[in-house]
Design an enzyme around this catalytic site. Structure first.
Site, PDB file in Angstrom:
ATOM      1  N   LYS A   5       3.523   4.952  -4.363  1.00 39.27           N
ATOM      2  CA  LYS A   5       2.866   3.660  -4.538  1.00 39.27           C
ATOM      3  C   LYS A   5       1.846   3.734  -5.665  1.00 39.27           C
ATOM      4  O   LYS A   5       1.338   4.806  -5.986  1.00 39.27           O
ATOM      5  CB  LYS A   5       2.201   3.200  -3.236  1.00 39.27           C
ATOM      6  CG  LYS A   5       1.091   4.113  -2.755  1.00 39.27           C
ATOM      7  CD  LYS A   5       0.447   3.606  -1.485  1.00 39.27           C
ATOM      8  CE  LYS A   5      -0.711   4.496  -1.068  1.00 39.27           C
ATOM      9  NZ  LYS A   5      -1.808   4.555  -2.037  1.00 39.27           N
ATOM     10  N   LYS A  34      -3.870   7.510   1.436  1.00 44.65           N
ATOM     11  CA  LYS A  34      -3.902   7.903   0.024  1.00 44.65           C
ATOM     12  C   LYS A  34      -4.655   6.857  -0.803  1.00 44.65           C
ATOM     13  O   LYS A  34      -4.717   5.681  -0.447  1.00 44.65           O
ATOM     14  CB  LYS A  34      -2.474   8.059  -0.520  1.00 44.65           C
ATOM     15  CG  LYS A  34      -1.632   9.069   0.247  1.00 44.65           C
ATOM     16  CD  LYS A  34      -2.236  10.448   0.218  1.00 44.65           C
ATOM     17  CE  LYS A  34      -1.444  11.430   1.062  1.00 44.65           C
ATOM     18  NZ  LYS A  34      -2.186  12.652   1.354  1.00 44.65           N
ATOM     19  N   ASP A  35      -5.187   7.307  -1.937  1.00 45.71           N
ATOM     20  CA  ASP A  35      -6.002   6.439  -2.787  1.00 45.71           C
ATOM     21  C   ASP A  35      -5.230   5.216  -3.272  1.00 45.71           C
ATOM     22  O   ASP A  35      -4.014   5.261  -3.463  1.00 45.71           O
ATOM     23  CB  ASP A  35      -6.489   7.207  -4.022  1.00 45.71           C
ATOM     24  CG  ASP A  35      -7.523   8.259  -3.674  1.00 45.71           C
ATOM     25  OD1 ASP A  35      -7.957   8.299  -2.516  1.00 45.71           O
ATOM     26  OD2 ASP A  35      -7.889   9.035  -4.575  1.00 45.71           O
ATOM     27  N   LYS A  36      -5.971   4.143  -3.511  1.00 49.96           N
ATOM     28  CA  LYS A  36      -5.383   2.944  -4.115  1.00 49.96           C
ATOM     29  C   LYS A  36      -5.217   3.134  -5.615  1.00 49.96           C
ATOM     30  O   LYS A  36      -4.153   2.860  -6.177  1.00 49.96           O
ATOM     31  CB  LYS A  36      -6.268   1.722  -3.835  1.00 49.96           C
ATOM     32  CG  LYS A  36      -5.765   0.443  -4.502  1.00 49.96           C
ATOM     33  CD  LYS A  36      -6.638  -0.753  -4.163  1.00 49.96           C
ATOM     34  CE  LYS A  36      -6.093  -2.018  -4.833  1.00 49.96           C
ATOM     35  NZ  LYS A  36      -6.873  -3.222  -4.463  1.00 49.96           N
TER      36      LYS A  36
END
Length: 396
Positions: A5, A34-36
């Site tokens: 993503k 998880k990080d954006k």
């Protein structure tokens, strides 16, 4: 399956997938958030969906910032924390010297910074993304309201909009002004699954203590407890700063150290040892073995000034009597222990200047736009943003 993503939070990605597959977000399991602001890869399991159905939605998901790989059937779900660690590849572009150090040799400074973090490690803070950095209301504030059983306040914090004009924030603004849950449901985009779940309960039961409690119960347990964990993480960060400020980089009397005993029959608290005065004098333990507790109902506190600090800090938030169980929301927070310092593994880096692939000559390094490529591994629940801050000696 594996999910790739970009510019999406893990929970947003799950919301989009759930809406497309006509399942609940609680049907998904994963090992961590998880990080954006990154291109991330992570395993995920979803119940009630065939591999064929997942393959069918692949093209549609790509348009929303996701790619689905390695689709196959499995008979086991995933658990939070069920991973050995994370790998990071980071590019820091347009490197600049610190304003207070303009005459420094850039390559030398980079080499020193890398050697420093590789040999000494970094303070194991929870990263800013844990708290929703930059948002008007941060996740730890919602967690504090939930721990205090202020259900209506928690809902209003959850729906506090940012200062932007877009469908999501306009819907949140409308809800706070009107408490019209039904109207807000119509305004929200389909992928805002958490908000919609909460609003459906509020529409049915009202924006009061009972209705807001039912609203929070309407979203998955893993999301409810996420906010409480954010508050506990904030307290841990503050405790780590205080501990290092007053005692420095050595193990002192009253500190806690964790046994490396892997016997599962031994309780977590039985693995925690309080450093004695004689052990401090003999330097039996190093700072790399010292842990601090994440607040909860089943942890020990240090028996020195740090323990006193914890009690004063919780009193400040009116949690001195908190049992860290929120029965109406089925939340149970036993607490745990976290090392103050952590080491980075498999660290490597190289410099790139000007156009991609151009080799940098030492004597021209300071005249070029330089990018730093860094690769490393971290243990679970360690933050690359925190490691990077230690390398660069600045906030971002």
């Amino acid at each position: 399956m594996f999910i790739q993503k970009e510019n999406l939070e893990t929970l947003e990605a799950i919301g989009l997938l759930a809406a497309e597959l006509d399942v609940l977000p609680s049907d998904f399991s994963y090992t961590g958030i998880k990080d954006k602001k990154a291109i991330t890869f992570q395993p995920m399991v979803v119940k009630k969906v065939t591999p064929e159905r997942l393959k069918e939605i692949g093209n549609k998901m790509e348009k929303k910032g996701m790619r689905i790989y390695n689709i196959r059937s499995t008979y086991q779900h995933l658990r939070l924390g069920q991973l050995k660690g994370n790998h990071f590849d980071i590019i820091v572009r347009d490197l600049q010297k610190h304003s207070h150090d303009p005459s420094a040799d850039l390559k030398k400074r980079i080499s020193e910074a890398m050697e420093n973090v590789e040999t000494k490690g970094f303070v194991n803070y929870y990263g800013p993304q844990r708290f929703g950095q930059g948002q008007i209301v941060q996740t730890d504030q919602i967690g504090l309201a939930l721990l205090s059983e202020k259900m209506v306040e928690a809902v209003k914090l959850f729906f506090t909009p940012e200062d932007t004009d877009d469908p999501v924030n306009n819907a949140k603004r409308y809800f706070l002004q009107t408490e019209d849950a039904k109207g807000t449901l119509v305004m929200l985009p389909e992928f805002k699954v958490r908000e919609k779940m909460l609003l459906r309960a509020l529409n049915r039961y009202g924006v009061n203590h009972e209705g807001c409690t039912k609203g929070w119960l309407n979203i998955p347990h893993s999301l409810r407890i996420f906010y409480v964990h954010a508050y506990c993480s904030k307290i841990w960060n503050e405790a780590a700063s205080y501990r290092l400020k007053i005692y420095g980089l050595k193990a002192v009397e009253g500190d806690l150290v964790l046994s490396e005993e892997n016997d599962e029959s031994i309780s977590l608290n039985d693995k925690v040892h309080v450093v004695t005065a004689s052990e401090e004098s003999a330097r039996k333990y190093s700072i790399y073995q010292v842990v601090l507790p994440m607040v909860g109902h089943s942890i020990k506190y240090p028996s020195n000034k740090v323990g006193e600090w914890y009690h004063e800090r919780l009193s400040k938030d009116e949690l001195e009597m908190c049992k860290f169980r929120v029965s109406p929301l089925q939340l149970n927070i036993p607490g745990c222990y976290r090392l103050i310092l952590k080491n980075v593994q498999n660290l490597s880096y190289f410099l790139e200047g000007g156009e991609k692939g151009i080799k940098i000559e030492d004597n021209h390094l300071n005249d070029l736009k330089v990018s730093l490529h860094i690769s490393f591994d971290l243990d679970p629940s360690c933050y690359a943003t925190v490691c990077l801050r230690e390398i660069m000696k600045c906030d971002f």
